[in-house]
Scaffold this motif. Sequence first.
Motif, short mmCIF file in Angstrom:
data_model
loop_
_atom_site.label_atom_id
_atom_site.label_comp_id
_atom_site.label_asym_id
_atom_site.label_seq_id
_atom_site.Cartn_x
_atom_site.Cartn_y
_atom_site.Cartn_z
N ASP A 52 -7.41 -3.93 2.96
CA ASP A 52 -6.34 -4.37 2.58
C ASP A 52 -5.20 -3.39 3.78
OD1 ASP A 52 -7.10 -6.04 1.01
OD2 ASP A 52 -6.47 -5.30 -0.87
N LYS A 106 -2.89 -5.24 6.54
CA LYS A 106 -1.65 -5.04 6.52
C LYS A 106 -1.11 -4.35 7.76
CE LYS A 106 0.77 -3.82 2.88
NZ LYS A 106 1.55 -4.83 2.20
N LYS A 109 1.68 -5.83 10.22
CA LYS A 109 3.03 -4.97 10.67
C LYS A 109 2.93 -4.87 12.30
CE LYS A 109 2.16 -1.47 7.94
NZ LYS A 109 2.29 -0.18 7.49
N HIS A 151 -0.06 -8.97 0.78
CA HIS A 151 -1.24 -8.59 1.90
C HIS A 151 -0.89 -8.48 3.21
CE1 HIS A 151 -4.39 -9.09 -1.16
NE2 HIS A 151 -3.31 -10.35 -1.77
N THR A 152 0.43 -8.67 3.78
CA THR A 152 0.70 -8.80 5.08
C THR A 152 2.18 -7.92 5.40
OG1 THR A 152 1.97 -11.02 4.95
CG2 THR A 152 -0.40 -10.98 5.72
N ILE A 153 3.22 -8.58 5.31
CA ILE A 153 4.52 -7.70 5.36
C ILE A 153 5.42 -8.54 4.41
CG2 ILE A 153 4.32 -7.29 7.68
CD1 ILE A 153 6.34 -9.48 8.39
#
Length: 683
Positions: free
Chosen positions: A526, A530, A534, A375-377
Amino acid sequence: MNKNLLFFTALIFSTNAFSQHVVHNPGSNHGNKFEQLGTIISSPNMYRSASGAPGPAYWQQRADYEINAELDEKNLRLNGAETITYYNNSPDPLSYLWVQLDENQHKASSDNKLTERSKITDQMNNKALADIINAENNLGVKILKVTDDKGAALPYTINNTMMRIDLPLVLQPKQQYKLKITWNYNIANRIADGGRGGYEYFPEDDNYLFTMTQWFPRMAVYSDFQGWQNKQFEGRGEFALVFGNYKVNMTVPADHVVGGTGECQNYAQVLNAASLQRWNAAQTAETPIEIVNLTEIKSGLSKKSNAKKTWTYKAENVRDFAWVSSRRLVWDAMATHINGKKIMSMSYYGPEAYPLYNKYSTKIVDHTLKEYSKHTIPYPYPVAISVEAANGMEYPMICFNYGRAQKDGTYTDAIKYGMMSVIIHEVGHNFFPMIVNSDERQWSWMDEGLNTFCQYLTEQTWEKNYPSQRGPAHKIVDYMKMPKDQLEPIMTNSENIINFGPNAYAKPATALNILRETVMGRELFDYAFKEYAKRWAFKHPTPADLFRTMEDASAVDLDWFWRGWFFETDPVDIALNDVRFRQTSNKKNFYELDFTNVGGLVMPIIIEWTFKDGSKEVDRIPAYIWRKDENKVTKAFAKDKEVVSVQLDPYRETADIDESNNSWPRKVQQSRVDQFKQQSGQR
């Protein structure tokens, strides 16, 4: 967010009128709730762009540390000496530096002690009495020496939890400065004195668990949007910190096990042959391997060593450093693989936590890293550690959690799921704010709320029907229906919040969940979320950067949502007032519905139709339907079948605080007294 925005925000807070901010069409039924956020967030500039991304001239400071620390277990004291290399990457000349001395929060004379509310009751424990007496406790940092790298003394001034170091020459842009600080402090009893670090004593085996946090003088943040972040540490609002590289030598009793931020450089010197062999085996293990096992630590609890060992750790591009040290720690580890990179997932825990932590902890660390990375990095660090320490707190690559079994080794589901949630939450903090490095001292929700949202997603993929306590919309209703004098906007400074958990954790997490599931849809949300991660990984984002990025990456105008959920305290309460039926010759059934925005927070209208044949259908009307009238709207619908009932928000996804006005025909709502009588009769 620039200084003008901070000034404006402070002005709103000071008048206690945040929920009444900048109304462009006062007295009207429209033109307020859908006004763009440009009136209350900063204008874009060269440092922070209108898209929500870092601008072309974005900069941030850096601080590298070399630290030597010695743990004096007998006297419960920490002695330390550090060398800080501070890099001025700003365009501003600096004549002084601000350093955080967070351990001073424990001093009897600290601001947070003096401003704590207190009262006298019939039964008071020693701590409550001591707080009123305000007796000197011999806690807090003792600064022994501050010098430049050649040993020349530097003048300094300590103001509560902040220390200003005056420089002999102005530190110009693109220059660096090296200074040395020598200090010590008496370690606080974390259980009795409170706080995030200290010691816990275990009388059954006469041993200590040391969780060393906020333990060294740390550089404050100097940023483009507020200059020095030297707001005092009051105990709740956490930390604004600078990224840098660390080399830390920790000298401890020889029979202690140490875990910390980063990677140990000398396992071959500090571990015995058996533990070193297990550590090497854990590098490829798919399930946890005990590096130090329960039998070994139990056999060594009564054999305290007078010798010392020094553990050396290094960490790159982190904003802080924390560590744990004790002779009563089981240690297990396994390899986690994310995007082809190996991370060592590890746990440290005492005998009382063994039944839970040995079974679950490291596996939860592994699961959390994988889910948050989706969901992120991708998780960028080489290590992630969970330590059982009676309560929760987070630092880069290491966190402290709770979860202990009964003396017979049993535990309840409440303890098990509570432990799991805390581990997920604290490990998740590696992403917010350890990587996406928001200012916790000012905006707790930017790390706690975003992290709680990701925690909810992670819980739901750990186990079907996981009993998540924060995230689902209906669980925030009791908070949002509270009297207005018990509420404050999410956009409130950490120290000024009454119901901290609901405000900084649950409400923003719920808002993001509603954004994802109801307002934007998962695909758009989403991608945008993200993109925020980033853009701001290893940088210092502000609320405006989040708000702008979510819109920039999705093409969804969300200003109305940020206003309602983050800048105001109105609840969601949409009422279905009337349903009128019309039928035409072409067999279409026409229905005209009247809605009232009772609560004040505009939201989408979700309508479930139940037809005469028993089938159902759901219509979703975007929140923009309220643009021309924020109080009342009427909407007509054509249906092929005859409708027998209408229900608003059938899946409880908008946090509507009054479901009694959501249906047609009206459903009889039982009072709690009637429900109790009915249950009593069944008994």
